[in-house]
Write a protein that holds these residues in place. Structure first.
Motif, PDB file in Angstrom:
ATOM      1  N   ILE A 186       0.860  -1.195   0.000  1.00 50.14           N
ATOM      2  CA  ILE A 186       0.000   0.000   0.000  1.00 50.14           C
ATOM      3  C   ILE A 186       0.891   1.237   0.000  1.00 50.14           C
ATOM      4  N   SER A 187       0.730   2.100  -0.965  1.00 47.17           N
ATOM      5  CA  SER A 187       1.452   3.369  -1.006  1.00 47.17           C
ATOM      6  C   SER A 187       0.483   4.454  -1.461  1.00 47.17           C
ATOM      7  N   PHE A 188       0.877   5.702  -1.301  1.00 49.94           N
ATOM      8  CA  PHE A 188      -0.035   6.784  -1.693  1.00 49.94           C
ATOM      9  C   PHE A 188       0.698   8.109  -1.860  1.00 49.94           C
ATOM     10  N   PHE A 189       0.009   9.036  -2.480  1.00 45.71           N
ATOM     11  CA  PHE A 189       0.461  10.421  -2.602  1.00 45.71           C
ATOM     12  C   PHE A 189      -0.534  11.314  -1.866  1.00 45.71           C
ATOM     13  N   TYR A 190      -0.010  12.306  -1.161  1.00 43.68           N
ATOM     14  CA  TYR A 190      -0.861  13.304  -0.511  1.00 43.68           C
ATOM     15  C   TYR A 190      -1.505  14.197  -1.573  1.00 43.68           C
ATOM     16  N   PRO A 191      -2.527  14.963  -1.183  1.00 41.51           N
ATOM     17  CA  PRO A 191      -3.155  15.881  -2.148  1.00 41.51           C
ATOM     18  C   PRO A 191      -2.181  16.858  -2.801  1.00 41.51           C
ATOM     19  N   ASN A 192      -1.077  17.191  -2.109  1.00 39.75           N
ATOM     20  CA  ASN A 192      -0.081  18.094  -2.702  1.00 39.75           C
ATOM     21  C   ASN A 192       0.932  17.353  -3.575  1.00 39.75           C
ATOM     22  N   LYS A 193       0.651  16.061  -3.868  1.00 45.38           N
ATOM     23  CA  LYS A 193       1.429  15.207  -4.786  1.00 45.38           C
ATOM     24  C   LYS A 193       2.731  14.666  -4.202  1.00 45.38           C
ATOM     25  N   THR A 194       3.011  14.909  -2.931  1.00 45.11           N
ATOM     26  CA  THR A 194       4.209  14.336  -2.328  1.00 45.11           C
ATOM     27  C   THR A 194       3.930  12.886  -1.931  1.00 45.11           C
ATOM     28  N   PRO A 195       4.917  11.993  -2.099  1.00 47.81           N
ATOM     29  CA  PRO A 195       4.696  10.580  -1.786  1.00 47.81           C
ATOM     30  C   PRO A 195       4.726  10.312  -0.285  1.00 47.81           C
ATOM     31  N   TYR A 196       4.120   9.217   0.103  1.00 44.24           N
ATOM     32  CA  TYR A 196       4.139   8.756   1.494  1.00 44.24           C
ATOM     33  C   TYR A 196       5.582   8.568   1.940  1.00 44.24           C
ATOM     34  N   GLU A 197       5.909   9.103   3.115  1.00 40.54           N
ATOM     35  CA  GLU A 197       7.286   9.159   3.590  1.00 40.54           C
ATOM     36  C   GLU A 197       7.938   7.785   3.739  1.00 40.54           C
ATOM     37  N   GLU A 198       7.170   6.783   4.125  1.00 34.80           N
ATOM     38  CA  GLU A 198       7.725   5.454   4.378  1.00 34.80           C
ATOM     39  C   GLU A 198       7.750   4.572   3.131  1.00 34.80           C
ATOM     40  N   GLY A 199       7.303   5.098   2.009  1.00 30.18           N
ATOM     41  CA  GLY A 199       7.327   4.327   0.769  1.00 30.18           C
ATOM     42  C   GLY A 199       6.120   3.426   0.615  1.00 30.18           C
ATOM     43  N   THR A 200       6.237   2.177   1.058  1.00 28.06           N
ATOM     44  CA  THR A 200       5.164   1.195   0.911  1.00 28.06           C
ATOM     45  C   THR A 200       4.993   0.400   2.198  1.00 28.06           C
ATOM     46  N   PHE A 218      -4.027   6.549  -3.863  1.00 23.83           N
ATOM     47  CA  PHE A 218      -3.518   5.298  -3.311  1.00 23.83           C
ATOM     48  C   PHE A 218      -3.148   4.316  -4.427  1.00 23.83           C
ATOM     49  N   THR A 219      -2.108   3.530  -4.187  1.00 24.22           N
ATOM     50  CA  THR A 219      -1.696   2.483  -5.129  1.00 24.22           C
ATOM     51  C   THR A 219      -1.571   1.164  -4.371  1.00 24.22           C
ATOM     52  N   ILE A 220      -2.200   0.130  -4.916  1.00 22.49           N
ATOM     53  CA  ILE A 220      -2.126  -1.216  -4.363  1.00 22.49           C
ATOM     54  C   ILE A 220      -1.352  -2.084  -5.344  1.00 22.49           C
ATOM     55  N   SER A 221      -0.410  -2.895  -4.838  1.00 15.88           N
ATOM     56  CA  SER A 221       0.416  -3.745  -5.700  1.00 15.88           C
ATOM     57  C   SER A 221       0.746  -5.039  -4.970  1.00 15.88           C
ATOM     58  N   PRO A 222       1.042  -6.120  -5.687  1.00 16.36           N
ATOM     59  CA  PRO A 222       1.393  -7.389  -5.031  1.00 16.36           C
ATOM     60  C   PRO A 222       2.655  -7.249  -4.188  1.00 16.36           C
ATOM     61  N   ALA A 223       2.624  -7.834  -2.989  1.00 11.51           N
ATOM     62  CA  ALA A 223       3.814  -7.818  -2.125  1.00 11.51           C
ATOM     63  C   ALA A 223       4.714  -9.006  -2.429  1.00 11.51           C
ATOM     64  N   GLY A 224       4.179 -10.006  -3.092  1.00  8.43           N
ATOM     65  CA  GLY A 224       4.955 -11.175  -3.481  1.00  8.43           C
ATOM     66  C   GLY A 224       4.497 -11.652  -4.839  1.00  8.43           C
ATOM     67  N   GLU A 225       3.940 -12.849  -4.873  1.00 10.53           N
ATOM     68  CA  GLU A 225       3.431 -13.381  -6.130  1.00 10.53           C
ATOM     69  C   GLU A 225       2.104 -12.705  -6.486  1.00 10.53           C
ATOM     70  N   PRO A 226       1.834 -12.543  -7.783  1.00  5.48           N
ATOM     71  CA  PRO A 226       0.558 -11.953  -8.182  1.00  5.48           C
ATOM     72  C   PRO A 226      -0.610 -12.850  -7.790  1.00  5.48           C
ATOM     73  N   GLY A 227      -1.772 -12.264  -7.692  1.00  9.60           N
ATOM     74  CA  GLY A 227      -2.968 -13.006  -7.284  1.00  9.60           C
ATOM     75  C   GLY A 227      -4.083 -12.036  -6.969  1.00  9.60           C
ATOM     76  N   THR A 228      -4.894 -12.370  -5.981  1.00  9.80           N
ATOM     77  CA  THR A 228      -6.026 -11.530  -5.607  1.00  9.80           C
ATOM     78  C   THR A 228      -5.846 -10.985  -4.195  1.00  9.80           C
TER      79      THR A 228
END
Length: 236
Positions: A186-200, A218-228
């Motif tokens: 899980i990662s995200f950008f604030y409304p002012n377009k700066t990225p989340y400080e801790e990355g993911t 917000f951006t959601i991405s696989p932490a390991g193998e792809p899936g659901t």
């Protein structure tokens, strides 16, 4: 004499700073059937210094890196690799010549033509890279909670390790937010377009009081193998 030396030094410094400021960063990418390619280089005058990245199975965290140097003449970028070149490039000639056409970089690759079942050289257009924010923005979907609800949930399916899905969520400063996505990042950008400080963050992320009002990306991405990933956004 001292004044002449001083002025000469100042002019030399100004010339150096001008050359540094004139340096340009270039980035192009192409995703094939199995691998992801990224070509990055710095252009200073007519001199090129860069690297060719190969992400096997689109695993960008473990990309193979091949440094190169070269020159630019007009729209032609001529480069030589410091050591071994990527196996997706033709073995000869040792100097690779690529062509810049507007926002693309035309590169000659070597591989199998699946229509003719023969191996040979072919050209591919590499697109200009975009920033992580613009990449997320280009595919983002708007989340809206049902009337009377404080949450939204969905099963997100990913086919590759590098696939990402993005979402807009309008929030107010002072609100609390929790995101649950077991098995995903899980990662995200604030409304002012700066990225989340801790990355993911993996599996879950939350905060009791948001600092800004506006659209969070917000951006959601696989932490390991792809899936659901069963994903849930909850805001109060």
């Amino acid at each position: 004499m001292k004044n002449a030396t001083y002025i000469s030094g100042i002019l030399s410094l100004m010339l150096t700073l001008s050359m540094v400021s004139a340096a340009q960063e270039k980035c192009f990418f192409n995703n094939g059937l199995k691998d992801g390619h990224e070509i990055r280089y710095t252009l200073s005058g007519k001199t090129v210094t860069g690297e060719f990245r190969v992400a096997r199975d689109f695993d960008s965290d473990n990309a193979e890196i091949y440094p190169f140097k070269g020159t630019v003449t007009g729209s032609t970028v001529s480069v030589k690799f410091a050591g071994e070149a990527p196996d997706s490039l033709p073995v000869s000639p040792p100097t690779k010549r690529w062509t810049v056409l507007g926002g693309i970089l035309r590169v000659t690759l070597y591989g199998k033509n699946y229509n003719t079942n023969k191996w040979g050289n072919y050209t591919v257009n590499y697109s200009a890279c975009i920033s992580p924010y613009d990449a997320a923005k280009s595919m983002a979907k708007r989340i809206s909670f049902a009337k009377g609800s404080t949450s939204w949930s969905s099963d997100l399916t990913f086919k590759t390790k590098d696939e990402k899905q993005s979402f807009w969520l309008n929030l107010r400063a002072g609100q609390s937010i929790s995101v649950f996505a077991p098995g995903c990042g899980i990662s995200f950008f604030y409304p002012n377009k700066t990225p989340y400080e801790e990355g993911t963050e993996i599996d879950t992320w939350g905060v009791e009081k948001l600092p800004q009002t506006g659209d969070y990306l917000f951006t959601i991405s696989p932490a390991g193998e792809p899936g659901t990933c069963s994903t849930k956004f909850e805001a109060k």
